[in-house]
Write an enzyme that holds these catalytic residues in place. Structure first.
Site, PDB file in Angstrom:
ATOM      1  CB  ALA A   1      -1.269   7.550  -3.989  1.00  0.00           C
TER       2      ALA A   1
ATOM      3  N   GLY B   1       0.766  -1.169   0.029  1.00  0.00           N
ATOM      4  CA  GLY B   1      -0.027  -0.097  -0.055  1.00  0.00           C
ATOM      5  C   GLY B   1       0.870   1.455  -0.001  1.00  0.00           C
ATOM      6  CG  ASN B   2      -0.466   4.582  -1.630  1.00  0.00           C
ATOM      7  OD1 ASN B   2      -1.114   5.554  -1.001  1.00  0.00           O
ATOM      8  ND2 ASN B   2      -1.027   3.961  -2.757  1.00  0.00           N
ATOM      9  NE  ARG B   3       3.874   7.958   5.076  1.00  0.00           N
ATOM     10  CZ  ARG B   3       5.111   8.628   5.374  1.00  0.00           C
ATOM     11  NH1 ARG B   3       6.089   8.605   4.453  1.00  0.00           N
ATOM     12  NH2 ARG B   3       4.655   9.583   6.099  1.00  0.00           N
ATOM     13  CB  SER B   4      -2.559   8.418  -0.516  1.00  0.00           C
ATOM     14  OG  SER B   4      -3.821   9.360  -0.739  1.00  0.00           O
TER      15      SER B   4
END
Ligand code: CTP
Length: 405
Positions: free
Chosen positions: A275, A208-211
């Site tokens: 994102a 995943g990502n931090r958005s």
């Protein structure tokens, strides 16, 4: 610190005014609550006095030497009327001055925001709609009501937006003036992707990502306040849905891709603020990968996801505006804007909103600065400021580049 007048008229949603008052005082503002006599049937004056630290009166016969009915409006930096009932809107449109709130509305030089809340029939009645049109023509902001559960078991347009939404929009008006919530997106259909996709590795793990989705949420909230019909394709956003917005939840990049293609088909503006993962694991394990077992991976092969923005640009219908986002860092080869200009050209979108994330300062934070690059070579800096203020600046740029409905 600003001086805010919080007008409260007599509808059941008046109880939410106490939370709005709290949001204003916690942001450091000096708030004077001016209820109508009807509002005090729902919330007592003591509640508003305790939370604001200021006296509360409804009529023009208290504090006569202070000439309160003139001074409160004159000295305000912002007036927010929440809830604004059908009766209050009618009295404001007619220019009545038969209680302290209506008199205050006549003496305020500052921006005035009405937040209507009433039963759907009352909102849709031509009398109310005419009053709203009159108030908007005179420069007041009248937010569209939220759609949802009303007082009884029924639902429809007429619900008061959540206090957090109202407070965020009021902050934009305080900072940028009434033009920040101009009704310049009425009749436009906008589709916004928000959040960050998650690409599963096994039943419990993902890449995943931090958005956080906060910028996409702010874009949606401001677009709805400016009159647009808004759909948000939301990838893993754990925030309450903004008012007046239809949310389509998705998880992976592939789900986001399918939803965006479907929703963008008849949209006037498409904004890709999500994102989206560029890669996903080539295979998803059917059972949890365990260490020291046959299932323990030595490496995780990745495959490329489709570039949704580039696809949407290819399928763009005539007159549709496609906006991309780019989180960039400078490096040895080039600075942030040089990388961003190359990306704008590569993706072929009309506008690219560029975040400088060199210091890691954007993700999950409330404040932001962006540069909006256009295909015609122009560059406009917006911010620094809260994400709703950035959103308002982005919509002003977009509205100037799309044909009015
Ligand atoms: N985007 C997309 N589909 C992807 C990846 C990104 O639609 N698979 C969109 C994002 O929503 C954003 C824009 O493309 O609007 C820029 O994303 P970014 O990841 O910064 O661009 P990339 O083309 O992946 O460039 P980079 O090589 O810098 O990762």
């Amino acid at each position: 610190m600003s001086r805010i007048v919080l007008g409260v008229s007599g509808g059941v949603a008046a109880y939410k005014a106490a939370l709005l008052l709290r949001a204003f005082t916690e942001a450091g503002h000096d708030v004077r609550v001016v209820p109508t006599p009807g509002a005090l049937h729902f919330v007592g004056a003591a509640t508003f006095e305790a939370l604001s630290g200021n006296p509360v009166t409804t009529d023009v016969w208290s504090d006569v030497p202070e000439v309160a009915h003139v001074r409160i409006g004159q000295e305000a930096d912002l007036v927010v009327v929440a809830p604004a009932t059908a009766d209050l809107l009618a009295r404001a449109a007619a220019g009545r001055a038969d209680d302290l709130l209506s008199a205050t509305l006549l003496t305020a030089h500052c921006p005035v925001v009405f937040v209507p809340a009433m039963h759907t029939e009352m909102w849709l009645h031509p009398a109310t709609q005419d009053n709203v049109a009159t108030l908007r023509r005179r420069g007041s902001i009248v937010l569209p009501p939220a759609v949802g559960r009303l007082t009884g078991p029924d639902s429809g347009p007429g619900r008061l937006p959540e206090p957090a939404d109202i407070a965020a929009l009021a902050a934009v008006v305080l900072e940028s003036g009434a033009a920040a919530l101009a009704q310049d997106l009425v009749g436009r259909r906008v589709v916004i992707s928000a959040g960050g996709t998650r690409e599963p590795l096994d039943p419990v793990r993902y890449l995943g990502n931090r958005s956080s989705g906060k910028q996409g949420w702010a874009l949606a909230r401001v677009a709805a306040a400016r009159g647009a019909e808004v759909v948000v394709v939301a990838a893993n956003v754990e925030l309450p849905a903004p008012f007046g917005v239809r949310v389509v939840p998705v998880g992976t990049a592939e789900e986001l891709r399918t939803a965006m293609h479907a929703e963008a088909r008849d949209a006037d503006v498409v904004v890709m603020s999500a994102a989206v993962a560029d890669f996903r694991p080539a295979a998803v394990a059917g059972a949890k990968m365990k260490k020291d077992s046959a299932g323990e991976p030595e490496s995780v092969p990745l495959v490329r996801n489709a570039d949704v923005l580039a696809e949407l640009v290819t399928e763009r219908r005539p007159g549709q505006l496609v906006v991309g986002f780019a989180a960039e860092t400078g490096d040895a080869e080039a600075d942030v804007l040089t990388h961003a200009r190359a990306k704008l050209a590569r993706k072929g979108c009309d506008l690219l909103v560029v975040n400088d994330v060199s210091a890691g300062q954007v993700f999950g934070k409330a404040d932001n600065t962006v540069v909006v690059l256009a295909a015609d070579g122009s560059a406009e800096e917006i911010g620094p400021g809260p994400k709703d203020l950035i959103a308002a600046g982005i919509w002003t740029t977009i509205a100037a580049r799309t044909t009015p409905a």
